[in-house]
Design a protein around this motif. Sequence first.
Motif: not given
Length: 301
Positions: A185-206
């Motif tokens: 529900q928020h505006a996320c500023l996402v890094f796209r990995y330049p070598t393969d175009g994928r987003f690096l996931p935002w991973t948490f330990m919950v």
Amino acid sequence: MDLLGLINTFIRVVENGSIAAAARAKGMSPAAVSQSVARLETHLGVRLLSRTTRSMTLTESGKRYFEKVRHIPQDIDLASQAAAIETKPQGSLCIATTAAFGRHVLAPLMPAFKQTYPDIDIELISTDRNVDHRLEGVDVSIRIEAQLNDQLIARKIASLPFIFCAAPAYLARAGIPKMPEELSQHACLVFRYPTDGRFLPWTFMVNGQPVNAKLNPEFISDDIDIIAKIAENGGGIARLASFIAQPLIERGQLIALFHSDQGDKSDVAALPMNIYACVNERSALNSKVRAFIAFLEQQLV
């Protein structure tokens, strides 16, 4: 005649696939590389490469010769290492690193490293593209986990925090998320990995379990410093390495999220950024590479 130099140039031409590419790798002009190959052919009395304006292929003699000499530069390096008394690291050291890590972490440390090891001459390649150790003459690369591959020998040297953060103005406008699922529900500023175009996931330990948050990628960039700048100016929530986020938090430009004093009911923490020192093969762990890795480990504690 520098026969070893001519052989090394020929090997580079074959490995890089063209005279032009070999010239870029060696820092020579294409004409100089072509002349070196021609001198080697004259010395041997055989044609090694069949060249046209559009293509280059090994002749049968060239194939046989390449198989016999391809290991010579490596063998010479190994022999030099074995013969040298490595009490004092010295010589050229080419380090490759991600752009952000090079800019924010390595560059400030290089003067201290040089002062400690004045006989080591440093070249720092700072880029997010894939770097080929062998073709580009890289001694050691500093990589995050997403960059690792089976062709490299990797050693974990540090684990640095990721910090989720946003500007006070954004949080005043959009509210403060307490749990990862609220990020959608928020505006996320996402890094796209330049070598393969994928987003690096935002991973948490919950509560002890890894959770990849569902994101609302309102801004995307392949430059983490651009993402940090957008976050500073109220553009949304960013996941930044601590070496980028912490100075901004200390200046009040960003506020850290998902920590206990915000009243989170669950145990929520971001997975850290694992940093690895990588070499092409075990023989590359010479005294200067070992000195650099040990220095970096000490600095990143």
